[in-house]
Design an enzyme around this catalytic site. Structure first.
Site, PDB file in Angstrom:
ATOM      1  N   TYR A 158       2.805  38.248  62.347  1.00 41.86           N
ATOM      2  CA  TYR A 158       3.571  39.423  61.891  1.00 41.86           C
ATOM      3  C   TYR A 158       4.875  39.548  62.679  1.00 41.86           C
ATOM      4  O   TYR A 158       5.954  39.719  62.110  1.00 41.86           O
ATOM      5  CB  TYR A 158       2.705  40.667  62.060  1.00 41.86           C
ATOM      6  CG  TYR A 158       3.332  41.964  61.603  1.00 41.86           C
ATOM      7  CD1 TYR A 158       3.373  42.293  60.254  1.00 41.86           C
ATOM      8  CD2 TYR A 158       3.880  42.865  62.523  1.00 41.86           C
ATOM      9  CE1 TYR A 158       3.941  43.487  59.826  1.00 41.86           C
ATOM     10  CE2 TYR A 158       4.445  44.053  62.107  1.00 41.86           C
ATOM     11  CZ  TYR A 158       4.468  44.367  60.760  1.00 41.86           C
ATOM     12  OH  TYR A 158       5.031  45.551  60.344  1.00 41.86           O
TER      13      TYR A 158
HETATM   14  N1  NAD Z   1       3.327  51.608  58.471  1.00 43.44           N
HETATM   15  C1  NAD Z   1       3.840  51.240  59.631  1.00 43.44           C
HETATM   16  O1  NAD Z   1       3.461  51.764  60.669  1.00 43.44           O
HETATM   17  C2  NAD Z   1       4.941  50.209  59.685  1.00 43.44           C
HETATM   18  C3  NAD Z   1       5.681  50.038  60.868  1.00 43.44           C
HETATM   19  C4  NAD Z   1       6.691  49.090  60.907  1.00 43.44           C
HETATM   20  C5  NAD Z   1       6.975  48.328  59.791  1.00 43.44           C
HETATM   21  N2  NAD Z   1       6.214  48.491  58.658  1.00 43.44           N
HETATM   22  C6  NAD Z   1       6.545  47.660  57.489  1.00 43.44           C
HETATM   23  O2  NAD Z   1       6.809  48.510  56.410  1.00 43.44           O
HETATM   24  C7  NAD Z   1       6.463  47.864  55.194  1.00 43.44           C
HETATM   25  C8  NAD Z   1       5.542  48.776  54.389  1.00 43.44           C
HETATM   26  O3  NAD Z   1       4.394  49.036  55.174  1.00 43.44           O
HETATM   27  P1  NAD Z   1       3.318  50.159  54.778  1.00 43.44           P
HETATM   28  O4  NAD Z   1       2.763  50.660  56.043  1.00 43.44           O
HETATM   29  O5  NAD Z   1       3.883  51.092  53.793  1.00 43.44           O
HETATM   30  O6  NAD Z   1       2.198  49.206  54.122  1.00 43.44           O
HETATM   31  P2  NAD Z   1       1.194  49.480  52.910  1.00 43.44           P
HETATM   32  O7  NAD Z   1       0.122  48.464  53.058  1.00 43.44           O
HETATM   33  O8  NAD Z   1       0.817  50.921  52.832  1.00 43.44           O
HETATM   34  O9  NAD Z   1       2.101  49.136  51.633  1.00 43.44           O
HETATM   35  C9  NAD Z   1       2.556  47.837  51.403  1.00 43.44           C
HETATM   36  C10 NAD Z   1       2.691  47.637  49.904  1.00 43.44           C
HETATM   37  O10 NAD Z   1       3.110  46.269  49.703  1.00 43.44           O
HETATM   38  C11 NAD Z   1       2.326  45.729  48.657  1.00 43.44           C
HETATM   39  N3  NAD Z   1       2.254  44.283  48.807  1.00 43.44           N
HETATM   40  C12 NAD Z   1       1.469  43.575  49.658  1.00 43.44           C
HETATM   41  N4  NAD Z   1       1.634  42.261  49.462  1.00 43.44           N
HETATM   42  C13 NAD Z   1       2.550  42.135  48.470  1.00 43.44           C
HETATM   43  C14 NAD Z   1       3.130  41.031  47.824  1.00 43.44           C
HETATM   44  N5  NAD Z   1       2.772  39.761  48.141  1.00 43.44           N
HETATM   45  N6  NAD Z   1       4.038  41.249  46.843  1.00 43.44           N
HETATM   46  C15 NAD Z   1       4.379  42.513  46.495  1.00 43.44           C
HETATM   47  N7  NAD Z   1       3.848  43.607  47.065  1.00 43.44           N
HETATM   48  C16 NAD Z   1       2.943  43.415  48.043  1.00 43.44           C
HETATM   49  C17 NAD Z   1       0.969  46.400  48.776  1.00 43.44           C
HETATM   50  O11 NAD Z   1       0.231  46.308  47.562  1.00 43.44           O
HETATM   51  C18 NAD Z   1       1.368  47.826  49.143  1.00 43.44           C
HETATM   52  O12 NAD Z   1       1.568  48.630  48.006  1.00 43.44           O
HETATM   53  C19 NAD Z   1       5.827  46.548  55.581  1.00 43.44           C
HETATM   54  O13 NAD Z   1       6.791  45.509  55.516  1.00 43.44           O
HETATM   55  C20 NAD Z   1       5.394  46.777  57.020  1.00 43.44           C
HETATM   56  O14 NAD Z   1       5.316  45.599  57.759  1.00 43.44           O
HETATM   57  C21 NAD Z   1       5.213  49.411  58.595  1.00 43.44           C
END
Ligand code: NAD
Length: 251
Positions: A158
């Site tokens: 990641y």
């Molecule tokens: N939530 C956190 O604390 C956090 C912190 C830093 C960065 N992020 C980043 O933010 C982004 C969103 O995270 P989140 O927490 O909302 O995650 P989440 O799991 O709630 O949502 C992610 C979404 O992406 C979709 N997804 C997964 N694989 C996919 C693919 N191959 N093609 C298309 N869609 C796909 C999933 O179905 C889901 O709807 C991610 O890139 C994550 O790494 C999240």
């Protein structure tokens, strides 16, 4: 080129938000829609998505796996057919992958995390960039993470992918610097999404202890920042990684 001015006014523009069915992506999509933007959602799973709950009607809801370059190109073409243009691309789709020491990290999990979190960003950019360049306007926002700056023990795939997203965005930004297309990243720390509810209180306390503001970032705060970066008001910043860590990563 869309007119600048009110930064919350994105009317007449089209955005694509990947991974937009839930979490941060949904919050970003809601914010862009509130600014008057047409929003196409790309996701692999729309099970939990309800328009009435979300409070807006996506222009398109497309089942797209961002790790599949052919599917991404085809979905992008469908957005152009529907709306004629793409002004904003938010590459948000991402997965965490397992938490394992690097020497125990399964090869297939490593490939999958890189395929979605890094290649997925490249796939979106490679189709959006020439379109935006030719129109002389565009905003690309790539969702990285604090893990891409600081590393994450147990989450090396990641962190590698997110670090890659930051370096990739700098490169693309420089390629497009004189074209009117800005390419930026955001680097949030842990956000208040559904995932947080699955963490133990001890784990959440450890995360909070690293954040000078002493709290977790809210989805609406992430969305607000993205809305500004996605707007014409963000006109002299490209290749940058915007911090969302409550004072933790002041570099
Ligand atoms: N939530 C956190 O604390 C956090 C912190 C830093 C960065 N992020 C980043 O933010 C982004 C969103 O995270 P989140 O927490 O909302 O995650 P989440 O799991 O709630 O949502 C992610 C979404 O992406 C979709 N997804 C997964 N694989 C996919 C693919 N191959 N093609 C298309 N869609 C796909 C999933 O179905 C889901 O709807 C991610 O890139 C994550 O790494 C999240």
């Amino acid at each position: 080129m869309p007119s600048s001015g009110n930064l919350t006014d994105l009317s007449g523009q089209t955005a694509i938000v990947t991974g937009g069915a839930r979490g941060l992506g949904l919050g970003i999509a809601q914010r862009l829609a509130r600014a008057g933007c047409r929003v196409a959602l790309w996701d692999v799973n729309f099970d939990g998505f309800e328009e009435t709950k979300a409070g807006f009607s996506p222009t398109l809801k497309q089942t797209v796996d961002v790790s599949d370059a052919v599917a991404v190109a085809s979905a992008f073409a469908d957005v152009i057919t529907e709306t004629g243009q793409v002004d904003i691309l938010v590459n948000n789709a991402g997965i965490n992958g397992p938490i394992r020491s690097t020497w125990d990290y399964p090869l297939d999990a490593w490939q999958k995390v890189l395929a979605i979190d890094l290649n997925g960003v490249f796939h979106g950019c490679r189709v959006a960039a020439p379109h935006m360049r030719d129109r002389g306007y565009g905003r690309i926002i790539n969702v990285a993470s604090i893990a891409g700056k600081e590393g994450n023990p147990g989450g090396s795939a990641y962190a590698a992918a997110k670090g890659g997203v930051i370096a990739f965005s700098k490169s693309l930004a420089k390629e497009l610097a004189t074209s009117g297309v800005m390419v930026n990243c955001i680097a949030p720390t842990m956000a208040e999404t559904e995932l947080l509810k699955e963490m133990t209180p001890e784990f959440v306390s450890t995360i909070k202890a690293k954040i000078p503001m002493g709290r977790i970032v809210r989805v609406d705060e992430v969305a607000e920042m993205v809305a500004w970066i996605a707007s014409p008001a963000c006109s002299f910043t490209t290749g940058f990684t915007f911090d969302l860590t409550g004072g933790r990563a002041t570099y």
